[in-house]
Scaffold this active site. Structure first.
Site, PDB file in Angstrom:
ATOM      1  N   ASP A  86       3.612  11.477   9.024  1.00  0.00           N
ATOM      2  CA  ASP A  86       3.570  10.113   8.507  1.00  0.00           C
ATOM      3  C   ASP A  86       4.978   9.523   8.641  1.00  0.00           C
ATOM      4  O   ASP A  86       5.934  10.192   9.060  1.00  0.00           O
ATOM      5  CB  ASP A  86       3.062  10.081   7.059  1.00  0.00           C
ATOM      6  CG  ASP A  86       2.476   8.711   6.711  1.00  0.00           C
ATOM      7  OD1 ASP A  86       2.758   7.737   7.429  1.00  0.00           O
ATOM      8  OD2 ASP A  86       1.727   8.609   5.719  1.00  0.00           O
TER       9      ASP A  86
HETATM   10  C1  BGC Z   1       1.246   5.282   5.896  1.00  0.00           C
HETATM   11  C2  BGC Z   1       0.284   5.675   7.007  1.00  0.00           C
HETATM   12  C3  BGC Z   1       0.440   4.774   8.190  1.00  0.00           C
HETATM   13  C4  BGC Z   1       1.886   4.801   8.644  1.00  0.00           C
HETATM   14  C5  BGC Z   1       2.159   3.969   9.858  1.00  0.00           C
HETATM   15  C6  BGC Z   1       2.650   5.104   6.400  1.00  0.00           C
HETATM   16  O1  BGC Z   1       3.462   4.542   5.428  1.00  0.00           O
HETATM   17  O2  BGC Z   1       1.214   6.273   4.894  1.00  0.00           O
HETATM   18  O3  BGC Z   1      -1.027   5.645   6.516  1.00  0.00           O
HETATM   19  O4  BGC Z   1      -0.418   5.183   9.213  1.00  0.00           O
HETATM   20  O5  BGC Z   1       2.694   4.333   7.571  1.00  0.00           O
HETATM   21  O6  BGC Z   1       2.064   2.629   9.615  1.00  0.00           O
END
Ligand code: BGC
Length: 770
Positions: free
Chosen positions: A294
């Site tokens: 993530d």
């Molecule tokens: C979130 C994810 C997301 C990623 C990219 C993160 O902060 O937890 O769910 O896919 O950002 O945008």
């Protein structure tokens, strides 16, 4: 680009041919196609330097911060130097084409980039938030929404989506409960499969499919106290039985990638958790795609307390992670770690190979521009068929929570007053995680309703109150362009004006609840009621004596105890997406009969959370019909009951269930048993009902939940019509992970329940014999 095509096209056509053939002559040819991919990737890797291999593991944004403060820099030069494997949150065929051109024309090995985005519940045509979609209990519909999202996003240049989010959550305080399918393992697993199938279709290399990314692996929805990013500590037994199955279902459905979770799991954060990423995901489940972290999750391992950037990057890679999102820990430290012997070349090779394989499967080596097609983008994005599906999906996601004296459906006549801070805000309709939505052109509830109803009904409107009393809180709750203007006049003055508007109407529709950014990432709440300033408005509207319908906007289960007592009709519309307004009109005025059922329990009080139907019995359960008994498991002040149970939702019509029947009293390990129940529409409207089947294992080697959903059918019945619903139960449905994590069905007595929700069920018993 031309050189690129010539370079790969021959091998590729051969391979595609093999893939087609493999459909007919499966195992042999699938193996052949796999060998072909293997050869292709091996040959390419034999020409790559260690820096270029590490470059493939680097995922950046288009040069801006997305969901954190870290910003990707020098994207253009890094592409040319072969230091970027993927880019996310960039869109339009023009921009993507330009970035891809840099990669395939200006980098040494011309390796194409993979382009990702958070296409969560639609791309431009927005569907209801995932929790709302889950309330439809309609797997075909959910698959279709994912399919449409893939068609639109892939036309705009994308080939990878960070979805489905399959984190089970039983804590309504957690803001991201809105992004998942709610509390239930079985329902969540079926939805996970449907979404993967919708995005990926049966050919990842098709120009109109996306590679799915299952997230957040794992247990992100079990954050302590519902506070986002917080620690998770959970027994293996609970993990395997309750929280892991939806991830596994998505992987079994063929999801091409997995995203790590931010959270700590039993002392080792997911992003560095070898047991999770390698033992469970690869070795036990046989996952063959790649794992991405993530957003800056590798860097966050430093704050988790696992060491400096070099240390945590090495640990994450060795745990089984392949791609590093935004933080560039892999890019900046892995080479040094190889030189110092902290990471092996084989670790880098494994990761690089899996990323290249994903690009190969997407067909990017054959045609790196296959997903950029201006004319297709114009044709598919927001086309009328997609908007019609969005309207249907929204209507099917709404849950009728209360409808005393049949206030609903309303007649298409007279004047309706639409009052409340959510009544005229188009930017809030798509709901959280709708980064690609065109917010400014999304109709508000008022606009959508007017559009749908034309001049059959006069709609007068007033905002009635602020979203929240506290201006600073309101600002935090309306970020990312979801502004709701504030009225700084004294509250009484604003309410008086709203009451004057309401006075002109026959019926009042109160559009209240949360703004879209009151749920979602980093949007946890400790008070999960309708904000008090709105409650005061609602009380005043009720005092008019006119019929009041509460149209509730929310991204989570709310505590609606007061509202349930005082408001005659409550329709929960979550956030319905682009066509919210029209869909609300459809349901309020009876063109569509509501059929949504709650995918998560609504508590009476936040102090009951986590509250879920599939809990254990405890050694001191309450006696039937009691809500308090001394020295029993309960509270002094509130009963254990939910306000609205899991699976609950009303219709304008009524359904009656006949006595359920079992085909036998015994089930053999290799046999099957049928549960039959006839459901009749006894009301005046055609309608849909979700018939639910639950099972309880009455005696086990370990304690088992009091009920677990094991099947459901959504049926449609005309007034007076009946249908027999048949569920087949086999030993497979009775299996669970025992104390040693063996997946077993233990002989003994079981209860089986059938009903319209998890509370109002009939029960029969049977015995599983060897
Ligand atoms: C979130 C994810 C997301 C990623 C990219 C993160 O902060 O937890 O769910 O896919 O950002 O945008």
């Amino acid at each position: 680009m031309a050189t690129m095509k010539i370079l790969y096209s021959q091998q590729f056509r051969f391979c595609i041919g093999l893939i087609y053939l493999s459909l007919a002559m499966k195992p042999v040819c699938a193996q052949q196609a796999h060998n072909d991919m293997d050869r292709f990737v091996s040959e390419l890797m034999s020409r790559m330097t260690i820096e270029e291999k590490i470059g493939q593991l680097n995922l950046v944004t288009a040069g801006e911060a997305v969901t954190g403060s870290v910003v990707s820099t020098d994207v253009e030069s890094k592409i040319k130097e072969g230091k970027i494997g993927g880019i996310f949150s960039m869109s339009t065929p023009q921009r993507i084409r330009a970035a891809q051109e840099l990669a395939v024309n200006h980098s040494r090995l011309k390796i194409p980039i993979i382009f990702g985005m958070d296409v969560i519940h639609g791309y431009k045509t927005m569907f209801p938030i995932p929790l709302g979609l889950a309330a439809s209990w309609d797997m075909e519909l959910i698959q279709e929404t994912a399919r449409i999202a893939a068609m639109e996003a892939s036309a705009d240049g994308l080939n990878w989506t960070f979805s489905p989010m399959v984190d089970i959550s039983r804590d309504a305080r957690w803001g991201r409960i809105s992004e998942g399918s709610g509390e239930d393992t079985y329902l969540g697993s079926r939805i996970a499969e449907a979404m993967v199938r919708g995005y990926q279709g049966d050919d990842l290399a098709a120009h109109n499919t996306l590679m799915a990314c299952v997230k957040h692996f794992a247990l992100y929805g079990a954050a302590e106290a519902g506070r986002d990013y917080n620690t998770t500590d959970m027994s293996l037994h609970r993990m395997y039985n309750e929280y892991l199955p939806p991830y596994k279902a998505a992987i079994d459905a063929g999801a091409g990638s997995v995203m790590t979770a931010f959270n700590d799991i039993n002392g080792v954060p997911a992003t560095a958790n070898k047991w999770l990423m390698t033992d469970v995901l690869r070795n036990q489940w046989g996952f063959t795609g790649f794992v991405v972290t993530d957003y800056t999750a590798v860097n966050e391992l430093i704050d988790h307390g696992l060491g400096d950037l070099q240390e945590v990057s090495a640990r994450s890679l060795k745990a089984g992670v392949e791609m590093d999102m935004v933080g560039e820990g892999f890019l900046t430290t892995l080479k040094r770690s190889v030189e110092e012997g902290k990471v092996s070349v084989a670790d880098i090779d494994r990761a690089c190979r899996l990323v290249l394989e994903a690009k190969y499967k997407l067909g990017l080596f054959e045609d790196p521009f296959r997903y950029c097609d201006d004319s297709r983008a114009r044709e598919v994005i927001l086309n009328s068929a997609h908007l019609a599906k969005a309207r249907e999906a929204a209507g099917k996601s709404f849950v009728l929570l209360k409808n005393d004296r049949q206030v609903l459906p309303l007649k298409k006549q007279g004047t309706v007053a639409l009052i409340g801070p959510l009544a005229n805000t188009g930017t809030n309709m798509p709901g959280t995680w709708s980064v690609s939505a065109d917010l400014e052109n999304t109709p508000s509830l008022l606009e959508g309703m007017r559009d749908a109803l034309g001049n059959q009904v006069k709609i007068v409107h007033h905002h009635g109150s602020n979203l929240l009393e506290d201006a600073a809180y309101q600002e935090r709750a309306t970020m990312f362009g979801r502004t709701i203007p504030r009225d700084e006049r004294p509250e009484q003055e604003v309410i008086a004006e709203a009451l004057a508007v309401a006075g002109q109407a026959d019926v009042i529709i109160a559009a209240l609840g949360e703004s879209s950014e009151m749920s979602g990432e980093s949007s946890s709440r400790t008070d999960i009621g309708i904000p008090t300033v709105q409650q005061r408005l609602l009380a005043k509207l009720l005092e008019t004596g006119k019929p009041v319908v509460l149209v509730l906007f929310t991204g989570r289960p709310l505590t609606l105890t007061w509202e349930n007592e005082h408001v005659p009709a409550i329709l929960n519309v979550w956030f319905g997406g682009t066509e919210t307004g029209k869909a609300v009109a459809d349901v309020l005025f009876g063109d569509v009969n509501p059929s949504g059922k709650l995918p998560a329990t609504f508590p009476q009080h936040v102090g009951q959370v986590p509250l879920y139907y599939s809990h254990k019995n405890t050694g001191r359960p309450l006696a039937d019909g009691q809500w308090f008994q001394k020295f029993r498991s309960n509270y002094l002040d509130v009963s254990n009951d939910p306000l609205y149970p899991f699976g609950y939702g009303l219709s304008y019509t009524t359904f009656t269930y006949d006595q359920m029947e079992l085909s036998a009293e015994q089930l053999h390990q290799a046999g099957s048993l049928q549960v039959r129940v006839t459901v009749k529409n006894t009301g005046k409207y055609a309608g849909e009902e979700v018939v639910q089947l639950y099972i309880r294992d009455l005696v086990g080697s370990v304690t088992r939940p009091v009920k677990e959903l094991k099947g459901f059918r959504k049926i449609r019945l005309e007034p007076g019509e009946s249908q027999q619903v048949v569920f087949d139960i086999t030993a497979e449905d009775l299996k669970f992970y025992d104390a040693e994590l063996n997946y077993v069905a233990e002989p003994g007595e079981f209860s089986v329940f059938v009903g319209p929700n998890s509370r109002d069920v009939q029960e029969k018993k049977f015995i599983l014999v060897d």
